[in-house]
Design an enzyme around this catalytic site. Structure first.
Site, PDB file in Angstrom:
ATOM      1  N   HIS A   1       0.852  -1.194  -0.038  1.00 17.50           N
ATOM      2  CA  HIS A   1       0.007   0.167  -0.004  1.00 17.50           C
ATOM      3  C   HIS A   1       0.817   1.223   0.057  1.00 17.50           C
ATOM      4  CE1 HIS A   1       0.976  -1.573   4.024  1.00 17.50           C
ATOM      5  NE2 HIS A   1       1.209  -0.349   4.011  1.00 17.50           N
TER       6      HIS A   1
ATOM      7  N   ASP B   1       7.277  -5.801   3.754  1.00 21.90           N
ATOM      8  CA  ASP B   1       6.319  -6.046   4.579  1.00 21.90           C
ATOM      9  C   ASP B   1       4.953  -6.502   3.968  1.00 21.90           C
ATOM     10  OD1 ASP B   1       5.096  -4.596   6.802  1.00 21.90           O
ATOM     11  OD2 ASP B   1       3.761  -3.451   5.567  1.00 21.90           O
TER      12      ASP B   1
ATOM     13  N   GLU C   1      -2.239 -10.723  -3.045  1.00 20.14           N
ATOM     14  CA  GLU C   1      -3.489 -11.168  -3.150  1.00 20.14           C
ATOM     15  C   GLU C   1      -3.987 -10.490  -4.418  1.00 20.14           C
ATOM     16  OE1 GLU C   1      -5.944 -11.093   0.879  1.00 20.14           O
ATOM     17  OE2 GLU C   1      -5.423  -8.967   0.076  1.00 20.14           O
TER      18      GLU C   1
ATOM     19  N   GLU D   1       7.791 -10.831   5.918  1.00 19.93           N
ATOM     20  CA  GLU D   1       6.685 -10.880   6.842  1.00 19.93           C
ATOM     21  C   GLU D   1       5.608 -11.686   6.066  1.00 19.93           C
ATOM     22  OE1 GLU D   1       4.174  -7.940   9.496  1.00 19.93           O
ATOM     23  OE2 GLU D   1       4.293  -7.630   7.556  1.00 19.93           O
TER      24      GLU D   1
ATOM     25  N   HIS E   1       8.893  -4.747  16.368  1.00 19.99           N
ATOM     26  CA  HIS E   1       8.429  -3.423  16.713  1.00 19.99           C
ATOM     27  C   HIS E   1       6.877  -3.511  16.759  1.00 19.99           C
ATOM     28  CE1 HIS E   1       7.743  -4.504  12.361  1.00 19.99           C
ATOM     29  NE2 HIS E   1       6.971  -3.274  12.219  1.00 19.99           N
TER      30      HIS E   1
END
Ligand code: NOJ
Length: 550
Positions: free
Chosen positions: A103, A200, A207, A242, A311
């Protein structure tokens, strides 16, 4: 050193803006970090993972970028960043950066253009629906703070998709122009000298979102394509991803099943993270033994990245309700310590009651388990959290360097700091800081230095294979071994509080001058391995034998 640097690395994760402020404006910066590279080199870190460094409105701590080709001016200039890369290299430290391309920020010029008109060249860079999608209220990542995954945009007169907060519209990865742009972004940073990326939200990047379908199919070939590109541009660059999904779904992130790891090099081991916390809570290694047994076989070159803290909150969503309740009851009993109904927003030292022996045990165990260890800044001195801050900010307070004002992090007025330093109680900077621990060879920092150096002498942990030693041992004890080109290491960790004796004599035939290389105290020599004493919360790292290569 093995062939692949990332398998024997020690990764240290930090946010530049809370690490070290060189110009007194209250925000950490690249020059400040450069000034601390000697500290990191002494600690034994070999790779830095920088949380997002791009310009950003910072509504999600930088995970909402407005320009992928620049750095946040609060941190310095691109020139400062290039200098950081150079100086880090001089210290033998590589740098990887967060690649947040699921994003953008809604303030990104691409989104601003996309929403302005259906004819915008960027319209199709995002994911739109003309009508209200039936799955609008499904799939939120931040329950409680996020209420939908599709939001109506009045300017665009359409609904846009956002897996995360609504100010983070998802890029449309099916658009070839977006794919080309992401390649260009990786090329840019590789050209500057980074050694790879922490990617990330990978399951969401791939998707193939369709309005009304909450279980959209995934395009794994995209990962193959991106890997090829990255590897061509810089042969030794890595992707560290991730992907917090069920373990049986993980192999396909590493490779296409042909046997070679042709997608992501390294994945964070979220499952192990939750199970480690469960094992500590129950003083029972069973959950770790299960994790070692259930670990899917990785293709050549595939590697786990282990961690205790990062984090974000500790995500316990993959544990059963009973297991989760046990962890919450032990480590996050107050509602204010919990987050999103699934996790804990605390650092490790306070979770373990600031018990030095327990902290050592936990980190000795993490660093001895298969994979590449990742350490969050401040954990090496036992920093605490600030639960008066919102959400995950509790664990994102400035690094505590010294007894000086603002913990030596910055010379700015306290109200100008990017986040307040912890200045009260047991974890206040007056008690917990680098300078104090530097003076004390028995400090936690001193211990981390020794432990990391010892790991350097045991490369089979990173590049060999790790297995549970399945012999009868006293309750609470985990025995495991790492075998590799350089020989065999044996590890004992006592999660319980009772002193015990462990019999590993079945390993005696393999032993060649076995010796303790790291332990919580001076134990008697290992002898015939049949009467190994182990204190409550104690640990012993034993070199069993050395391999032919050395
Ligand atoms: C995962 C990151 O770790 C987290 O901090 C962030 O909020 C989300 N991705 C959204 O980018």
């Amino acid at each position: 050193m093995g062939d692949r640097w990332y398998q024997e690395a020690v990764v240290y994760c930090l946010d530049v803006d809370t690490y070290a402020d060189s110009d007194g404006d209250g925000v950490g910066d690249f020059q400040g970090l450069i000034g601390r590279l000697d500290y990191l080199a002494r600690l034994g870190v070999t790779c830095l993972w920088l949380n997002p460094i791009h310009p950003s409105p910072n509504k999600d701590d930088g995970y909402d970028a407005t320009d992928f080709y620049n750095v946040d001016p609060r941190l310095g200039t691109l020139g400062d960043f290039a200098e950081l890369l150079h100086q880090a290299q001089n210290h033998g430290i590589r740098v990887i950066i967060d690649l947040v391309v699921n994003h953008t920020s809604d303030q990104h010029p691409w989104f601003q253009s996309a929403r302005s008109s259906p004819d915008s060249p960027y319209r199709d860079w995002y994911v739109w629906s003309d009508h209200e999608p039936a799955d609008r209220h499904q799939g939120m990542v931040f329950p409680g703070e996020q209420h939908e995954t599709w939001t109506y945009d009045r300017t665009a007169k359409a609904w846009f998709y956002h897996r995360f907060y609504k100010f983070q519209p998802d890029l449309n990865i099916e658009n070839p122009k977006v794919r080309a742009e992401i390649k260009k972004i990786t090329s840019f940073w590789l050209q500057l000298g980074v050694s790879g990326f922490r990617m990330d939200a990978v399951p969401f990047i791939i998707e193939k979102t369709e309005p009304g379908n909450p279980n959209a199919p995934k395009d794994f070939d995209y990962l193959t394509d991106l890997r090829q590109h990255v590897q061509w541009r810089r042969g030794d660059a890595v992707l560290l991803a991730e992907a917090n999904v069920e373990p049986d779904q993980l192999p396909v992130y590493f490779g296409d099943g042909s046997g070679s790891g042709n997608r992501i090099h390294m994945l964070f081991d979220f499952m192990l993270n939750g199970r480690l916390m469960l094992a500590f809570a129950r003083e029972d290694p069973e959950a770790i033994i299960d994790a070692l047994r259930d670990t899917p076989k990785l293709p050549t070159g595939g590697q786990w990245a282990t961690f205790l803290r990062n984090h974000d909150e500790i995500d316990l969503s993959r544990l059963t309700a009973d297991q989760r309740n046990d962890v919450l009851a032990t480590f996050g009993p107050d509602e204010n310590m919990q987050l999103y109904g699934r996790g804990i927003r605390r650092r490790l030292a306070p979770m373990l009651g600031n018990d030095r022996r327990h902290i050592e045990l936990a980190y000795a165990l993490q660093f001895s388990l298969r994979g590449t260890p990742v350490l969050r800044y401040g954990e090496e001195i036992g920093m605490g959290e600030d639960l008066s801050l919102k959400g995950r900010d509790a664990i994102r307070t400035p690094m505590q360097w010294s007894y000086k004002d603002n913990a030596g992090f910055s010379t700015a007025e306290p109200e100008k700091l990017v986040r307040p330093v912890i200045d009260k109680g047991e974890y206040g900077y007056q008690q917990v800081n680098v300078t104090a621990q530097r003076k004390d060879p028995r400090s936690l920092l001193g211990w981390f230095e020794r432990m990391i150096r010892t790991l350097r002498e045991a490369p089979e942990v990173g590049s060999g294979s790790t297995t549970h030693i399945d012999v009868p041992v006293p309750a609470g004890v985990l025995a495991h071994r790492a075998d590799g080109r350089t020989g065999t290491m044996v590890f004992l960790h006592n999660l319980g509080t009772e002193d015990v004796e462990v019999d590993l004599s079945t390993l005696a035939p393999e032993a060649d001058l076995p010796i303790d290389v790291l332990s919580d105290r001076n134990y008697e020599d290992v002898g015939k391995l049949d009467r190994l004493k182990l204190a409550g919360h104690g640990y012993r790292w034993i070199r069993l034998c050395r391999g032919g290569a050395l």
